[in-house]
Design an enzyme around this catalytic site. Structure first.
Site, PDB file in Angstrom:
ATOM      1  N   LYS A 111       0.819  -1.224   0.000  1.00  0.00           N
ATOM      2  CA  LYS A 111       0.000   0.000   0.000  1.00  0.00           C
ATOM      3  C   LYS A 111       0.844   1.261   0.000  1.00  0.00           C
ATOM      4  O   LYS A 111       2.034   1.240   0.302  1.00  0.00           O
ATOM      5  CB  LYS A 111      -0.976  -0.023   1.187  1.00  0.00           C
ATOM      6  CG  LYS A 111      -2.152  -0.960   0.901  1.00  0.00           C
ATOM      7  CD  LYS A 111      -3.246  -0.913   1.922  1.00  0.00           C
ATOM      8  CE  LYS A 111      -4.360  -1.884   1.505  1.00  0.00           C
ATOM      9  NZ  LYS A 111      -5.390  -2.025   2.546  1.00  0.00           N
TER      10      LYS A 111
ATOM     11  N   ARG B  17      -3.436 -10.094   5.035  1.00  0.00           N
ATOM     12  CA  ARG B  17      -3.855 -10.125   3.629  1.00  0.00           C
ATOM     13  C   ARG B  17      -2.698  -9.614   2.792  1.00  0.00           C
ATOM     14  O   ARG B  17      -2.314  -8.450   2.910  1.00  0.00           O
ATOM     15  CB  ARG B  17      -5.098  -9.237   3.484  1.00  0.00           C
ATOM     16  CG  ARG B  17      -5.707  -9.219   2.086  1.00  0.00           C
ATOM     17  CD  ARG B  17      -6.911  -8.285   2.057  1.00  0.00           C
ATOM     18  NE  ARG B  17      -7.495  -8.213   0.733  1.00  0.00           N
ATOM     19  CZ  ARG B  17      -7.043  -7.431  -0.237  1.00  0.00           C
ATOM     20  NH1 ARG B  17      -6.009  -6.645  -0.040  1.00  0.00           N
ATOM     21  NH2 ARG B  17      -7.622  -7.436  -1.420  1.00  0.00           N
TER      22      ARG B  17
HETATM   23  C1  PT1 Z   1      -7.886  -4.465   3.276  1.00  0.00           C
HETATM   24  C2  PT1 Z   1      -8.191  -4.448   1.888  1.00  0.00           C
HETATM   25  C3  PT1 Z   1      -9.278  -5.254   1.463  1.00  0.00           C
HETATM   26  N1  PT1 Z   1      -7.516  -3.688   0.979  1.00  0.00           N
HETATM   27  C4  PT1 Z   1      -9.628  -5.984   3.658  1.00  0.00           C
HETATM   28  N2  PT1 Z   1      -9.970  -6.013   2.357  1.00  0.00           N
HETATM   29  C5  PT1 Z   1      -7.885  -3.703  -0.312  1.00  0.00           C
HETATM   30  N3  PT1 Z   1     -10.318  -6.729   4.548  1.00  0.00           N
HETATM   31  C6  PT1 Z   1      -8.959  -4.502  -0.729  1.00  0.00           C
HETATM   32  C7  PT1 Z   1      -3.108   2.265  -0.997  1.00  0.00           C
HETATM   33  O1  PT1 Z   1      -3.124   3.146  -0.111  1.00  0.00           O
HETATM   34  O2  PT1 Z   1      -6.913  -3.741   3.780  1.00  0.00           O
HETATM   35  N4  PT1 Z   1      -8.602  -5.228   4.115  1.00  0.00           N
HETATM   36  N5  PT1 Z   1      -9.623  -5.274   0.143  1.00  0.00           N
HETATM   37  C8  PT1 Z   1      -7.134  -2.848  -1.306  1.00  0.00           C
HETATM   38  N6  PT1 Z   1      -7.376  -1.480  -1.067  1.00  0.00           N
HETATM   39  C9  PT1 Z   1      -6.349  -0.536  -1.100  1.00  0.00           C
HETATM   40  C10 PT1 Z   1      -6.427   0.595  -0.287  1.00  0.00           C
HETATM   41  C11 PT1 Z   1      -5.232  -0.738  -1.900  1.00  0.00           C
HETATM   42  C12 PT1 Z   1      -5.376   1.493  -0.257  1.00  0.00           C
HETATM   43  C13 PT1 Z   1      -4.193   0.177  -1.900  1.00  0.00           C
HETATM   44  C14 PT1 Z   1      -4.250   1.304  -1.055  1.00  0.00           C
HETATM   45  O3  PT1 Z   1      -2.169   2.129  -1.797  1.00  0.00           O
END
Ligand code: PT1
Length: 283
Positions: A227, A261
């Protein structure tokens, strides 16, 4: 250090905790990740990726058909079902592995449960219409994630009085709504949602104080892999965030995370094996 300053603290570096930690491997089937070839090769590719993850020791495969990263736009229910369900069926018919479906839509949840999903992973914590009912009428596990705002705009101006306390209040309310609808507490998993309507500072406050969420007495999930909270600090592109991802994941595990995850399953499994070995030798 004086005797009185040594506080008894919960210790999540114990063998019992580390042995129970589960690695959730990310399998994205969003349009972006499918744009590099035809439908068939993408489908086969996804199955190969699943096989690799299983060989590497993954515990749960998380299939997502909607991108929720900052700036992402909504997907229709029909499109999401078309992307996710055939893959779920193929995995369940070929492998003996737990599958989680990353969705916020009641219709997708219904189909997923019919076709053998073991967990619903909802970044909107079952707040969309019909979701509580669908999950209540099943026996799947459900991950309730905290998000401030919605993906398209959530990073514009995140604000908290106290990020940890505000998220805990949100969880208390969502747990109450679930239990009222008949979703038993033992089916719930909580996730504070790294990167979902949080500044860099909020994200690191959450990681530093991750152990605070233990108060809620439910298993915790941490999703930090690749992230921007890593990339922005390290000034590294998304493919160069492995060291950051492993370090942050391990820090969450040491503060009580039960599920992490991740994109990089073999490396994460190795890291947890080292932690586990240390716990074994600890006097
Ligand atoms: C997470 C999650 C998810 N993240 C759960 N499910 C994502 N339970 C999708 C960035 O800042 O943390 N927990 N499902 C992906 N979402 C992101 C959010 C991807 C922020 C990247 C960022 O780069």
């Amino acid at each position: 250090m004086s005797e009185s300053s040594i506080k008894a603290q919960p210790n999540y570096t114990t063998l019992a905790h580390l042995k129970s930690v589960q690695v959730m491997g990310i399998l994205n089937v969003t349009l972006d990740s499918f744009s590099d070839g035809g439908q068939f090769s993408s489908f086969d590719n996804a199955l190969k990726q699943v096989e690799l993850m299983i060989t590497s020791g993954v515990d749960i495969i998380d299939i997502g058909g909607e991108s929720t990263r900052p700036g992402a736009v909504d997907v229709s229910e029909k499109d999401e079902i078309t992307r996710v369900i055939p893959l779920l069926k193929a995995i369940k018919s070929r492998f003996d592995i737990a599958v989680s479906i990353d969705t916020s839509k009641a219709g997708v949840m219904t189909e997923a449960i019919i076709h053998g999903a073991n967990m619903i992973n909802d970044v909107r914590a079952l707040q969309n219409e019909g979701c509580l009912d669908v999950v209540a009428q099943s026996n799947v596990k459900v991950c309730l994630m905290h998000m401030q705002g919605m993906p398209r705009t959530m990073q514009e101006n995140p604000h908290y009085n106290n990020v940890i306390e505000d998220i805990i209040s949100f969880f208390v309310q969502r747990i109450e709504s679930c239990v009222q609808k008949g979703i038993e507490k033992h089916r719930l998993i909580l996730d504070p949602g790294f990167g979902f309507g949080k500044t860099l500072k909020h994200n690191y406050q959450m990681l530093a104080d991750f152990g605070q969420f233990e108060k809620l007495n439910l298993p915790l999930l941490a999703g930090i892999s690749r992230k921007s909270m890593l990339g922005n600090l390290l000034n590294r592109d998304v493919e160069q965030r492995l060291a950051g991802s492993l370090t942050a994941g391990i820090i969450a595990v040491q503060q009580g995370a039960s599920i992490i995850r991740v994109h990089d399953v073999p490396e994460t499994v190795d890291a947890i094996k080292i932690l586990t070995a240390v716990a074994r030798y600890k006097k």
